[in-house]
Design a protein around this motif. Structure first.
Motif, mmCIF file in Angstrom:
data_model
loop_
_atom_site.group_PDB
_atom_site.id
_atom_site.type_symbol
_atom_site.label_atom_id
_atom_site.label_comp_id
_atom_site.label_asym_id
_atom_site.label_seq_id
_atom_site.Cartn_x
_atom_site.Cartn_y
_atom_site.Cartn_z
ATOM 1 N N CYS A 69 -8.390 10.941 -4.639
ATOM 2 C CA CYS A 69 -7.149 11.568 -5.125
ATOM 3 C C CYS A 69 -6.488 10.710 -6.200
ATOM 4 C CB CYS A 69 -6.181 11.802 -3.978
ATOM 5 S SG CYS A 69 -6.829 12.930 -2.748
ATOM 6 N N ALA A 70 -6.366 9.412 -5.925
ATOM 7 C CA ALA A 70 -5.714 8.527 -6.885
ATOM 8 C C ALA A 70 -6.595 8.303 -8.115
ATOM 9 C CB ALA A 70 -5.377 7.192 -6.215
ATOM 10 N N CYS A 71 -7.913 8.247 -7.908
ATOM 11 C CA CYS A 71 -8.822 7.931 -9.022
ATOM 12 C C CYS A 71 -9.135 9.151 -9.884
ATOM 13 C CB CYS A 71 -10.124 7.342 -8.505
ATOM 14 S SG CYS A 71 -9.914 5.751 -7.682
ATOM 15 N N LEU A 72 -9.307 10.315 -9.232
ATOM 16 C CA LEU A 72 -9.776 11.497 -9.961
ATOM 17 C C LEU A 72 -8.826 12.685 -9.865
ATOM 18 C CD1 LEU A 72 -13.393 11.478 -8.448
ATOM 19 C CD2 LEU A 72 -12.791 10.641 -10.722
ATOM 20 N N GLY A 73 -7.855 12.601 -8.995
ATOM 21 C CA GLY A 73 -7.011 13.751 -8.708
ATOM 22 C C GLY A 73 -7.370 14.350 -7.358
ATOM 23 N N GLY A 74 -8.671 14.254 -7.018
ATOM 24 C CA GLY A 74 -9.118 14.674 -5.685
ATOM 25 C C GLY A 74 -9.023 16.166 -5.449
ATOM 26 N N ILE A 75 -9.103 16.553 -4.185
ATOM 27 C CA ILE A 75 -9.116 17.980 -3.873
ATOM 28 C C ILE A 75 -7.792 18.645 -4.251
ATOM 29 C CG2 ILE A 75 -10.887 18.022 -2.074
ATOM 30 C CD1 ILE A 75 -8.648 17.898 -0.035
ATOM 31 N N ASN A 76 -6.767 17.840 -4.453
ATOM 32 C CA ASN A 76 -5.488 18.414 -4.912
ATOM 33 C C ASN A 76 -5.664 19.201 -6.210
ATOM 34 O OD1 ASN A 76 -3.672 16.894 -2.970
ATOM 35 N ND2 ASN A 76 -4.786 15.238 -3.959
ATOM 36 N N THR A 77 -6.619 18.745 -7.035
ATOM 37 C CA THR A 77 -6.780 19.374 -8.352
ATOM 38 C C THR A 77 -7.387 20.771 -8.256
ATOM 39 O OG1 THR A 77 -8.949 18.369 -8.639
ATOM 40 C CG2 THR A 77 -7.081 17.147 -9.526
ATOM 41 N N LEU A 78 -7.846 21.151 -7.069
ATOM 42 C CA LEU A 78 -8.416 22.498 -6.913
ATOM 43 C C LEU A 78 -7.389 23.574 -7.270
ATOM 44 C CD1 LEU A 78 -10.527 22.337 -3.634
ATOM 45 C CD2 LEU A 78 -11.350 22.684 -5.961
ATOM 46 N N PRO A 83 -4.875 12.351 -11.575
ATOM 47 C CA PRO A 83 -5.089 10.988 -11.096
ATOM 48 C C PRO A 83 -3.932 10.097 -11.531
ATOM 49 C CG PRO A 83 -6.530 11.462 -12.964
ATOM 50 C CD PRO A 83 -5.856 12.746 -12.596
ATOM 51 N N ILE A 84 -3.717 9.003 -10.868
ATOM 52 C CA ILE A 84 -2.562 8.167 -11.211
ATOM 53 C C ILE A 84 -2.711 7.548 -12.603
ATOM 54 C CG2 ILE A 84 -2.035 7.725 -8.772
ATOM 55 C CD1 ILE A 84 -2.905 4.825 -9.195
ATOM 56 N N SER A 85 -3.962 7.433 -13.073
ATOM 57 C CA SER A 85 -4.173 6.863 -14.409
ATOM 58 C C SER A 85 -3.631 7.792 -15.502
ATOM 59 C CB SER A 85 -5.658 6.586 -14.633
ATOM 60 O OG SER A 85 -6.379 7.795 -14.519
ATOM 61 N N ILE A 138 0.858 -1.183 0.000
ATOM 62 C CA ILE A 138 0.000 0.000 0.000
ATOM 63 C C ILE A 138 0.894 1.232 0.000
ATOM 64 C CG2 ILE A 138 -1.772 1.246 1.287
ATOM 65 C CD1 ILE A 138 -2.239 -1.786 2.501
ATOM 66 N N PHE A 139 0.676 2.119 -0.980
ATOM 67 C CA PHE A 139 1.529 3.300 -1.139
ATOM 68 C C PHE A 139 0.695 4.573 -1.066
ATOM 69 C CE2 PHE A 139 3.214 -0.178 -3.684
ATOM 70 C CZ PHE A 139 4.528 -0.268 -3.223
ATOM 71 N N SER A 140 1.353 5.666 -0.658
ATOM 72 C CA SER A 140 0.669 6.954 -0.617
ATOM 73 C C SER A 140 1.443 7.994 -1.395
ATOM 74 C CB SER A 140 0.528 7.434 0.825
ATOM 75 O OG SER A 140 -0.465 6.691 1.483
ATOM 76 N N LEU A 141 0.732 8.696 -2.306
ATOM 77 C CA LEU A 141 1.331 9.852 -2.980
ATOM 78 C C LEU A 141 0.784 11.097 -2.287
ATOM 79 C CD1 LEU A 141 1.001 8.526 -6.649
ATOM 80 C CD2 LEU A 141 2.961 8.337 -5.105
ATOM 81 N N THR A 142 0.473 12.158 -3.031
ATOM 82 C CA THR A 142 0.000 13.376 -2.370
ATOM 83 C C THR A 142 -1.446 13.210 -1.901
ATOM 84 O OG1 THR A 142 1.475 14.743 -3.683
ATOM 85 C CG2 THR A 142 -0.408 15.838 -2.657
ATOM 86 N N SER A 143 -1.620 13.110 -0.594
ATOM 87 C CA SER A 143 -2.957 12.869 -0.047
ATOM 88 C C SER A 143 -2.883 13.007 1.455
ATOM 89 C CB SER A 143 -3.412 11.455 -0.382
ATOM 90 O OG SER A 143 -2.617 10.526 0.332
ATOM 91 N N CYS A 144 -4.012 12.826 2.095
ATOM 92 C CA CYS A 144 -4.026 12.851 3.562
ATOM 93 C C CYS A 144 -3.768 11.447 4.105
ATOM 94 C CB CYS A 144 -5.365 13.365 4.065
ATOM 95 S SG CYS A 144 -6.724 12.260 3.714
ATOM 96 N N GLU A 145 -3.618 10.475 3.217
ATOM 97 C CA GLU A 145 -3.415 9.071 3.579
ATOM 98 C C GLU A 145 -4.604 8.492 4.331
ATOM 99 O OE1 GLU A 145 0.565 8.157 4.989
ATOM 100 O OE2 GLU A 145 1.362 9.860 3.901
ATOM 101 N N PHE A 204 -1.734 -1.169 -3.872
ATOM 102 C CA PHE A 204 -2.754 -0.124 -3.735
ATOM 103 C C PHE A 204 -2.044 1.220 -3.635
ATOM 104 C CE2 PHE A 204 -4.699 -3.941 -1.991
ATOM 105 C CZ PHE A 204 -5.965 -3.925 -2.571
ATOM 106 N N VAL A 205 -2.592 2.237 -4.320
ATOM 107 C CA VAL A 205 -2.005 3.563 -4.239
ATOM 108 C C VAL A 205 -3.076 4.559 -3.862
ATOM 109 C CG1 VAL A 205 -0.848 5.414 -5.511
ATOM 110 C CG2 VAL A 205 -0.297 3.030 -6.012
#
Ligand code: SF4
Ligand code: SF4
Ligand code: SF4
Ligand code: SF4
Lengths: 360, 247
Positions: free
Chosen positions: B84-93, B121-123, B7-14, B54-55
């Motif tokens: 965040c991983a699927c759509l980009g999440g609030i980071n994309t704001l 998103p990671i995709s 299980i990995f975390s990129l930019t997120s609140c984890e 998992f990311v």
């Protein structure tokens, strides 16, 4: 003719007593200050009859969920020594459904028919046979937009244990300003309940007079919403298969299925197995499904018989106003307009029928 | 042999990785069925031979991008978890504001030491085998996914709108209160948790279908007196929709 009469307070006491042997389910008012009127009613389980609001207008959802829940376990399975065993789950809780309006009485009759047909559904039958239905007639339309009178489902002569008719509020000797309910039984269980309870009394001459005038007053209160008649709908639909209306209306459709899920006559379900992580035990469950959902008609090989929203809207309309009637002789749509109220795209069945009738 | 899971975390609140830990009792069953080899929230890394990775988190820095490419290389099956991983999440704001504006806003005069890119998103960077969307990811869906993978069954996300679960919960629709809820265009699977607790759906699980989005565009213009800008702002919140118009 009326069988018995009871005052509002007497009725509530009787229902309270029924609660000793049955789970009580009936209309409960939920305050919703943002809405106009600032209250909505829901069929809910209550501990005491006093929590019920018998003068409710309509309930947002039908009482269907107490006979056919949104999600239920049909059986549990387990693998022991290499063999699977299944234990059925049957709900034999005694319930009293209080305040079922005529439209929903008709809808329950359809469910009874469908779940008994061909291979009888023991899960539905278990709930149904343990459910006592106390219906309440509607002297006036419950809210605007309903077309139960057009569908001939705003009165019911069977499909309940007891039907209550709210009579004109009596005065003095005849009811102390409370609503008086004229009661008619529909089943043997209903007859027993009416006749073996002292709180039910024989109708007075005045009660009989108001009951005699009741149908006429009621008929005058229900205005027509359809610009055709229910009997003409099947033929109308026959001619409307290629209408442009389906496409023109369905462009707004989200395919969210809300119209199906709130409909008292929708009975489609899907089944899944839920396995525990160990894979040796689990449950088979069924859940409400709906013909407006995009994948409803997907079969093996991923073929979708109705990939377009327009096809699905047409299908639902045919089911409600033609096919069910032709197959069962019962109403496929009872005109409660719950679908119309639930649709956030403001697609309305009455409008669909009326526009087709205008086109024809 | 037990499948090796990381299980990995990129930019997120984890929060999504934490959601896995929140499975508590059921986590033990999973731990019995798999071998966890890499999990920043729960342990120190052990192995880079991974069957199921998992990311969570968006790709929001050049560092994220590099890490993700390495992760992809070592994972037989790669799963995006959370909005965040699927759509980009609030980071994309931050994206529409432009890098010259958000970088100094966040890092002040140190901005040049913190390389950052538009969030995605990671995709957008690697091939992704499965998506488990939501903010946070739905624990029960994660569990169902693991069960399917372990049993060799196919896993599919629900193709229905949030309204289905909302209706099954017996809620009063928020539209009756005059609230424009995004439930009709959002992928179900969350048990309609937001509407059930009285808040409108903000599409954190992404848009269920292009057709539904098209219908929204028509309805919001023809049937409702609402500002499309506000609706688009809701749709952008979790990265469900980044365009400036609806189809
Ligand atoms: S409720 Fe309205 S939008 Fe949703 S599927 Fe039914 S007709 Fe379409
Ligand atoms: S189709 Fe609509 S009006 Fe007819 S019974 Fe169903 S919910 Fe009521
Ligand atoms: S739709 Fe008709 S029968 Fe049903 S509750 Fe309303 S008025 Fe009564
Ligand atoms: S509240 Fe939202 S999710 Fe629930 S039925 Fe209404 S539109 Fe759909």
């Amino acid at each position: 003719m009326l069988d018995r009469v009871v005052t509002q307070s007497g009725l509530l006491e009787l229902i309270e007593e029924l609660g000793h042997t049955h789970q009580l389910i009936g209309p409960v008012a939920r305050p919703v200050p943002e809405c106009d009127p600032p209250v909505r009613h829901f069929y809910q389980r209550v501990k005491h009859a006093g929590q019920l609001d018998l003068s409710f207008s309509y309930c947002t959802y039908s009482p269907k969920e107490f006979l056919f829940p949104p999600s239920e376990t049909l059986f549990n399975f387990e693998k022991v020594d290499g063999r699977f065993t299944a234990t059925p789950v049957l709900d034999e809780q005694r319930r009293a459904l209080v305040g079922v309006h005529p439209c929903d009485v008709h809808a329950i009759e359809l469910l009874d028919h469908v779940f008994a047909k061909d291979h009888a559904d023991e899960h539905y039958a278990a709930r149904r046979s343990h459910t006592f239905i106390i219906a309440i007639d509607c002297p006036t339309p419950c809210t605007s937009g309903v077309f139960c009178a057009d569908m001939k489902t705003n009165t019911a002569t069977q499909g309940y244990d007891v039907m209550l008719y709210p009579l004109a509020t009596g005065d003095g000797a005849n009811g102390n300003g409370q609503t008086r309910y004229g009661a008619v039984f529909g089943t043997e269980a209903g007859r027993e309940w009416l006749y073996y309870n002292r709180r039910f009394t024989s109708p007075s001459a005045e009660d009989e007079r108001s009951f005699k005038a009741y149908p006429q007053t009621k008929a005058a209160a229900f205005t027509r919403e359809l610009n055709t008649t229910v009997d003409k709908l099947p033929a109308l639909l026959d001619r409307s298969y290629d209408s442009l209306l389906w496409e023109a209306t369905a462009r707004r459709c989200y395919s969210c299925g809300s119209c199906n899920l709130v409909c008292p006559t929708c009975y489609c379900f899907d089944m899944h197995d839920h396995n525990e992580l160990s894979e040796t035990c689990g449950q088979r469950r069924r859940e409400w499904d709906g013909c407006q959902l995009p994948e409803f008609a997907v079969v093996a090989g991923d073929h979708n018989f109705r990939p377009k929203a327009a096809q699905r809207l047409r299908h639902r309309t045919y089911r409600k106003a033609k096919w069910v009637k032709e197959q069962s002789g019962l109403a496929g749509c009872v005109g409660c307009a719950r679908c119309d109220r639930a649709c956030t795209a403001k697609i309305s069945s009455v409008e669909v029928y009326n526009q087709l009738a205008e086109e024809a | 042999m037990k499948p090796k899971v990381a299980i990995f975390s990129l930019t997120s609140c984890e929060g999504c990785s934490l959601a896995i830990l929140e499975l508590e009792d059921r986590l033990l069953d999973i731990l019995g069925a798999v071998e966890i080899v890499n999990f920043r929230e729960g342990m120190t890394p052990r192995s880079w031979d991974i069957d199921l990775g998992f990311v969570d988190g968006a790709v929001s820095t050049p560092e994220d991008e590099k890490e993700l490419l390495t992760i992809r290389e070592h994972c037989k099956v790669l799963v995006a978890i959370g909005a965040c991983a699927c759509l980009g999440g609030i980071n994309t704001l931050k994206n529409p504001q432009g890098k010259d504006s958000y970088a100094p806003y966040v890092y002040g005069d140190q901005a040049k030491w913190f390389p950052t890119t538009d969030a995605k998103p990671i995709s957008a960077v690697v091939d992704v085998d499965y998506q488990l969307p939501g903010c946070p990811m739905v624990k029960e869906e994660f569990l169902r996914f693991v069960q399917c993978i372990l049993a060799g069954r196919t896993f599919r996300l629900p193709e229905t709108a949030v309204c289905v679960e909302c209706k099954k919960n017996g809620n009063l629709c928020l539209y009756e209160k005059g609230v424009v809820c995004l439930g009709p265009i959002t992928r179900a699977g969350c048990e309609a948790i937001c509407p059930t607790y009285g808040s409108k759906c903000e599409a954190c699980r992404g848009i269920v279908s292009e057709d539904a989005l098209k219908a929204a565009n028509i309805n919001l213009q023809e049937q409702y007196d609402v500002s499309l800008e506000d609706v688009l702002a809701d749709l952008r919140l979790f990265g469900a929709h980044q365009d400036t118009t609806l189809p």
